[in-house]
Scaffold this motif. Sequence first.
Motif, PDB file in Angstrom:
ATOM      1  N   MET A   1       0.931  -1.228   0.008  1.00 14.03           N
ATOM      2  CA  MET A   1       0.097  -0.030  -0.005  1.00 14.03           C
ATOM      3  C   MET A   1       1.025   1.226   0.103  1.00 14.03           C
ATOM      4  SD  MET A   1      -3.114   0.954   2.756  1.00 14.03           S
ATOM      5  CE  MET A   1      -1.855   1.322   3.947  1.00 14.03           C
ATOM      6  N   GLU A   2       0.507   2.153  -0.984  1.00 10.82           N
ATOM      7  CA  GLU A   2       1.600   3.443  -1.032  1.00 10.82           C
ATOM      8  C   GLU A   2       0.976   4.316  -0.310  1.00 10.82           C
ATOM      9  OE1 GLU A   2       1.858   4.536  -5.082  1.00 10.82           O
ATOM     10  OE2 GLU A   2       2.845   2.957  -5.803  1.00 10.82           O
ATOM     11  N   ARG A   3       1.817   4.997   0.656  1.00 12.81           N
ATOM     12  CA  ARG A   3       1.283   6.257   1.347  1.00 12.81           C
ATOM     13  C   ARG A   3       2.157   7.662   0.851  1.00 12.81           C
ATOM     14  NH1 ARG A   3      -1.236   4.635   6.103  1.00 12.81           N
ATOM     15  NH2 ARG A   3      -1.128   2.442   6.493  1.00 12.81           N
ATOM     16  N   ASP A   4       1.839   8.652   1.166  1.00  8.04           N
ATOM     17  CA  ASP A   4       2.418   9.926   0.914  1.00  8.04           C
ATOM     18  C   ASP A   4       3.509  10.261   2.121  1.00  8.04           C
ATOM     19  OD1 ASP A   4       1.097  10.509  -1.341  1.00  8.04           O
ATOM     20  OD2 ASP A   4      -0.530  11.564  -0.096  1.00  8.04           O
ATOM     21  N   TYR A   5       4.624  10.526   1.872  1.00  4.32           N
ATOM     22  CA  TYR A   5       5.645  10.810   2.855  1.00  4.32           C
ATOM     23  C   TYR A   5       6.573  11.540   2.261  1.00  4.32           C
ATOM     24  CZ  TYR A   5       8.550   7.898   0.012  1.00  4.32           C
ATOM     25  OH  TYR A   5       9.560   7.142  -1.064  1.00  4.32           O
ATOM     26  N   ILE A   6       7.323  12.347   3.377  1.00 11.87           N
ATOM     27  CA  ILE A   6       8.364  13.117   3.038  1.00 11.87           C
ATOM     28  C   ILE A   6       9.862  12.715   3.790  1.00 11.87           C
ATOM     29  CG2 ILE A   6       6.998  15.267   2.411  1.00 11.87           C
ATOM     30  CD1 ILE A   6       7.904  16.283   5.409  1.00 11.87           C
ATOM     31  N   ASP A   7      10.892  12.900   3.224  1.00  8.07           N
ATOM     32  CA  ASP A   7      12.378  12.532   3.822  1.00  8.07           C
ATOM     33  C   ASP A   7      12.150  13.450   5.136  1.00  8.07           C
ATOM     34  OD1 ASP A   7      12.749  10.759   2.113  1.00  8.07           O
ATOM     35  OD2 ASP A   7      13.823  12.295   0.737  1.00  8.07           O
ATOM     36  N   LEU A   8      13.155  12.767   6.063  1.00  6.36           N
ATOM     37  CA  LEU A   8      13.471  13.486   7.380  1.00  6.36           C
ATOM     38  C   LEU A   8      14.092  14.738   7.186  1.00  6.36           C
ATOM     39  CD1 LEU A   8      13.313  13.499  10.450  1.00  6.36           C
ATOM     40  CD2 LEU A   8      15.558  12.114  10.429  1.00  6.36           C
TER      41      LEU A   8
END
Length: 369
Positions: A1-8
Motif C-alpha cells: 500500500m502506497e502512502r504519501d511521505y517526505i524525507d526526514l
Amino acid sequence: MERDYIDLAELQARLREEIEMSFPERCWVRAEIASVQAKANGHCYLDLSQSEEGRIVARAKAVVWRSRYAALRAYFREATGGDLAAGMEVLLRVQVGYSELYGLTLTVDEIEPRFTLGAAELQRRRTLEKLAADGLLDRQKELEPALLPYRLAVISARDAAGYGDFCRHLTENAYGFVFAVELFEATMQGEDAPASIVDALERVECAPEPFDAVLLMRGGGSALDLACFDDYGLCFAIANCPVPVYTAIGHDRDFHVADQVAYDFVKTPTALADRFIDAFAAEDERISSYGNRLRMAFAARLAAMEQRLVALGDRIRGADPRGVLARGYALVTDARGVVVKSAGALPPGTSFKVMFADGTIEAVTKEKE
C-alpha cells in the motif's frame, strides 16, 4: 500500500524555513538557566527552561559564541557582581535558528543584567510575604538563648576564610575562654546551597548532644552569590530550628531574609565570635563583682566584730576589781573570801581581810560605831 511521505531531511528543512520566516529578527527571551557550561574553546552553552507551578513547561538550548562571550560575561559580572549560574532568571537577546542536525538553537548576543537583579529582588519580597503569612518571621525571636553558649554548631564551608577568621578570633580571645565548636559543612552559594544548608541544620538538630547556638556564616560575595539566603525553604528551616540561629552573611550593606528570620545577626564572622566572647566576659565581670561585694561585706563584718570585742574588753577591764583598787578603793572579805558589803556583817571579834591594790591585811573587828 502506497502512502504519501517526505524525507526526514525535507521535514527538517521545512521546519527551518518556517522558523526563520517566523523569527527573521533577533528577539528578547525570558527564561531560567538550568545549566551553564563554559568550554575551554571560549564558547558558552546554556540549557534554558521555563517552569509553571513547579513543573517545567519548556526547554531550549542556547549558545554564546566565543566572539561575544568574553564581553557579555564581563558586562554581566560588572553589573551584578557574579557570573551566569544555574537557577538565575535571565533576559536574553537571541537569534532563533534551526539545524537539521542539532534542532532548535538560540544564539545569544545580548543580556540584560538589570532583569536578573530585579527577578532576585522580586523573589526576595515573595519569600518575606510568605514567611509573614506563615507567622515565621519572629519565631526564632521567641526562643530563650543560653546564658553562656558553650557548644556552638557552625554551618560553613571548611575552607572559607570567614570560618578561619571566626575560629582564630574565638580561640585566641584575651580572656582564655574555651568553647566547643563543631563544623557542619555545607555549600554556601549557588542553587545547591539552600538544600545543603537545610541538610546541615537537620544534622545539628539530630546531634547526640544538644547545641547552645547555631552559627550560619558566609563571607562577602556578589548579590547573586548571596541570593540563596533569600530562599524560602532555607528561611523556613531557620525559622523552625529549635536552637537559636545567628547569622553573619556577606558585607555590611547586605541584609538577607535569612538574617531577618534568625534569632540575631551580625555582619562578619569575627563580630559573631565577639558576640559569644562578650557573653562570657559579662558573666565573668558579674561574678567578679559578686566576689568584690562579698570581700567588702566580710571586711565590714570583721571590723564590726572587732569593735564589739574592743568595747567588751573595755567593759571587762572596767569591771575588774583590781582596777577599782588601783584608784584607791579597798575590798573587804570575810575569812571565807566572801565580799562584805555591810558593816553589820562584821560583829565585834570577827576576823576579815582588807584587800588593797598593793596587798592584803587581816583584821579583827573591835567595835562597830
